[in-house]
Design a protein around this motif. Structure first.
Motif, short mmCIF file in Angstrom:
data_model
loop_
_atom_site.label_atom_id
_atom_site.label_comp_id
_atom_site.label_asym_id
_atom_site.label_seq_id
_atom_site.Cartn_x
_atom_site.Cartn_y
_atom_site.Cartn_z
N SER A 92 0.78 -1.23 0.00
CA SER A 92 0.00 0.00 0.00
C SER A 92 0.83 1.29 0.00
O SER A 92 0.50 2.24 0.68
CB SER A 92 -0.96 0.01 1.17
N LEU A 93 1.89 1.31 -0.79
CA LEU A 93 2.61 2.57 -0.97
C LEU A 93 2.11 3.23 -2.24
O LEU A 93 1.65 2.55 -3.16
CB LEU A 93 4.12 2.32 -1.08
N LEU A 94 2.21 4.55 -2.32
CA LEU A 94 1.83 5.23 -3.55
C LEU A 94 2.91 4.96 -4.59
O LEU A 94 4.08 5.28 -4.37
CB LEU A 94 1.67 6.74 -3.31
N SER A 95 2.51 4.38 -5.72
CA SER A 95 3.50 3.86 -6.66
C SER A 95 4.29 4.96 -7.35
O SER A 95 5.39 4.74 -7.82
CB SER A 95 2.80 2.99 -7.70
N LYS A 97 5.28 7.79 -5.98
CA LYS A 97 6.08 8.61 -5.08
C LYS A 97 7.26 7.79 -4.59
O LYS A 97 7.17 6.56 -4.47
CB LYS A 97 5.23 9.06 -3.89
N GLU B 124 -6.89 0.69 -1.28
CA GLU B 124 -5.96 0.84 -0.16
C GLU B 124 -5.26 2.20 -0.23
O GLU B 124 -4.90 2.78 0.78
CB GLU B 124 -4.88 -0.24 -0.14
N VAL B 125 -5.04 2.67 -1.46
CA VAL B 125 -4.35 3.97 -1.63
C VAL B 125 -5.17 5.08 -0.98
O VAL B 125 -4.64 5.93 -0.27
CB VAL B 125 -4.12 4.24 -3.14
N VAL B 128 -4.95 4.64 2.79
CA VAL B 128 -3.68 5.14 3.31
C VAL B 128 -3.74 6.66 3.46
O VAL B 128 -3.37 7.20 4.50
CB VAL B 128 -2.52 4.75 2.36
N SER B 146 -3.06 11.71 -8.46
CA SER B 146 -1.63 11.48 -8.63
C SER B 146 -1.35 10.03 -9.04
O SER B 146 -0.57 9.78 -9.95
CB SER B 146 -0.91 11.82 -7.32
N GLU B 147 -2.01 9.07 -8.37
CA GLU B 147 -1.78 7.67 -8.73
C GLU B 147 -2.38 7.34 -10.10
O GLU B 147 -1.90 6.46 -10.80
CB GLU B 147 -2.39 6.74 -7.67
N LYS B 222 5.69 4.65 -12.71
CA LYS B 222 6.92 4.18 -12.09
C LYS B 222 6.78 2.70 -11.79
O LYS B 222 6.12 2.32 -10.85
CB LYS B 222 7.19 4.95 -10.80
#
Lengths: 341, 223
Positions: A92-95, A97, B124-125, B128, B146-147, B222
């Motif tokens: 669950s990390l922002l991909s 960033k 989940e993003v 979070v 952003s995502e 990314k």
């Protein structure tokens, strides 16, 4: 310190309403690691979402450091959420960033100065042992490293409570161990109160001080790990320490499962038992380990005897709890049953 | 009537102003479409069942309007809203008159693209961002948009190409641009050179837009 009081969460469906949490009570002391375990569908993730206020409980209270989070209005909820750091499942990390930007997220939301933010991020990266990976993107990190970044992000605003929602699910055993070691270390260093929501018994055994078993939206058992394991009637205690797989016993014997949580048990209890009953006692499986600071022994033995009460008394005399697992002594009397061990 | 074919050396004189008109139309339309369609798409997603603030009573009419805007063929839509176009621009011909129906058609199109791009961001993003203490505005910009950025860029690419097509359709009723030249010279006067040249220009434009869109989207993604 965190306490949950009579927490209820119901979900309305078109034809009925589903009670996902049905009156949860739980007290966790400051600096304690409490694990909530249970099968899938028991309400674990709903509980996690009610604790960090991602979902509003239908009724009941969540009290963190004396503040009742459930009493807060919507705009104060943001502050409430900040008193609990949440570590989510591994991915669950922002991909888009970097690791550092991910850690900085709660600080950016709080609009702290750039200088303050950068200093805190550097400190946190150092804290989780990834000082050199701040500029890496999530896909360039391993599962364990990603989870460390997730932990660092959860700690960014110096919360007093850390909530881990299946944080080690999907990690390999070695990585799980290292993530748990980190949580345990953080508790020791920062005096954090940690709530682990997990379905993995190994996780509980590894780090928890306290465990609660959640079934169908209710906590059916709860206690300190040592107490649970000593309690012969505790299903949670037994599942925390499963018996090792045993050899098949010979026909005509009683198979006993025994357990003890104490360092006062005579290590040579098997020969003592054998001597007292005047018959050989066969060891089929055994394990001794230390859990929550307690030496714990588990064994499966077979005894060619029928006087179960006497065996029970003898074992109790040694400080051992035993119960009959299977009994094939009757097969000697009724030969046609031979082989149905 | 005999076909009079425009000599190749006279083509630039005819086509360059038309190309400039097409680019102006599509450019202005896309600026309007992105700046108005994005908030609409964000609303569509977040008032929906998996959004940040589910509001079925807002979502249903919003969704209905978005569908309405997309259910009419562009030519029909353009004809239907002529009074509205005249009200806004004071005219019904020329590129500014074409920009109105193109924008009206483009906004719901892009809003749906934004909505579907946001839906693909893992829930989940959002969790979070909420658990990190983000306000609704912060969650939408820092986490959701952003995502979703690579998907949004792909959406802009798709939408730009659709608007190129619409500009050609608008050209047929006197909006100007490449489409207008193609119809008046290529189609009505059987001018094969102009016909081929306009086709070539449209193909190249679409290729350029698609190629750059893909490059940018890939760069933004990314891993």
């Amino acid at each position: 310190m965190i306490s949950l009081k009579e927490l209820v969460k119901t979900f309305d469906r078109s034809d009925s309403s589903h009670r996902a949490l049905d009156g949860i009570n739980l007290e966790v002391e400051r600096g304690e690691i409490a694990a909530v375990v249970g099968p899938s569908g028991a309400g674990k993730s709903t509980l996690a979402r009610c604790i960090n206020m991602l979902e509003r409980p239908t009724s009941g209270r969540v009290i963190v450091d004396g503040t009742d989070l459930t009493a807060l209005r919507e705009r104060h909820l943001r502050d409430a959420r900040r008193s609990i750091g949440t570590v989510f499942q591994a991915s669950s990390l922002l991909s888009r960033k970097t690791a550092a930007q991910n850690i900085a997220l709660p600080l950016d939301f709080l609009e702290v100065t750039k200088k303050e933010r950068d200093a805190r991020v550097a400190e946190l990266l150092e804290r989780v042992g990834l000082a050199d990976r701040g500029d890496s993107y999530p896909h360039e990190l391993s599962g364990g490293q990603r989870q460390r970044i997730g932990i660092a992000r959860a700690l960014a605003l110096r919360p007093s409570v850390l909530l881990s929602d299946e944080a080690t699910s999907g990690l390999d055993p070695a990585t799980t161990k290292s993530v748990l070691a980190m949580l345990s270390e953080l508790r020791d260093d920062l005096g954090l109160t940690i709530i682990l929501i997990t379905h993995e018994m190994d996780v509980v055994r590894e780090v928890a001080d306290r465990a609660a078993l959640l079934e169908d939206g209710r906590i059916v058992e709860e206690g300190l790990l040592g107490d649970l394991m000593r309690d012969r009637n505790s299903a949670l205690g037994r599942s925390l320490l499963p018996h090792p797989t045993a050899h098949r016993a010979e026909v005509g014997t009683q198979v006993w499962k025994v357990q003890y949580v104490s360092d006062h048990v005579d290590p040579d209890w098997i020969s003592r038992l054998s001597g007292e009953i005047g018959a050989p006692v066969t060891l089929l499986a055994a394990a001794i380990e230390t859990t929550a600071g307690q030496p714990v022994g588990r064994a499966t033995i077979s005894i060619p005897a029928t006087d179960a009460d006497r065996i029970d008394r003898l074992l109790a005399g040694y400080g051992i709890y035993g119960e009959i697992e299977s009994d094939s002594t009757a097969a000697l009397v009724e030969p046609e049953l031979t082989g149905v061990a | 009537m005999l076909a009079t074919v425009t000599p190749i050396n006279e083509l630039p004189e005819l086509l360059l102003p038309a190309l400039r008109e097409t680019l102006t139309m599509v450019g202005v339309v896309m600026v309007l479409v992105v700046s108005l369609g994005t908030p609409l798409g964000v609303l569509l997603h977040n008032t929906g069942p998996n959004g940040l603030f589910p509001r079925p009573r807002v979502n249903a009419p919003l969704s209905w309007v978005a569908n309405l805007g997309r259910s009419l063929p562009f030519l029909v839509l353009m004809a239907t809203i002529i009074p509205f176009t005249r009200l806004i621009t004071g005219t019904t011909i020329g590129i500014w008159a074409a920009i109105v129906p193109m924008t009206v058609a483009g906004i719901p199109f892009f809003a749906r693209i934004v909505e579907s791009a946001l839906r693909q961001v893992p829930s989940e993003v959002t969790d979070v961002a909420r658990a990190s203490g983000g306000s609704t505005r912060q969650i939408i910009t820092h986490a959701q948009l952003s995502e979703a950025l690579p998907a949004l860029v792909a959406g802009v690419t798709l939408n730009t190409i659709a608007m190129l097509e619409y500009s050609a359709i608008a050209g047929t009723i006197g909006a100007g641009g490449i489409g207008f030249v193609a119809i008046t010279y290529g189609y009505q006067r059987f001018d094969t050179n102009v016909m081929l040249a306009t086709v070539l220009i449209l193909v190249v434009l679409v290729q350029i837009v698609q190629f750059s869109g893909d490059r940018i989207a890939r760069h933004l993604k990314k891993g």
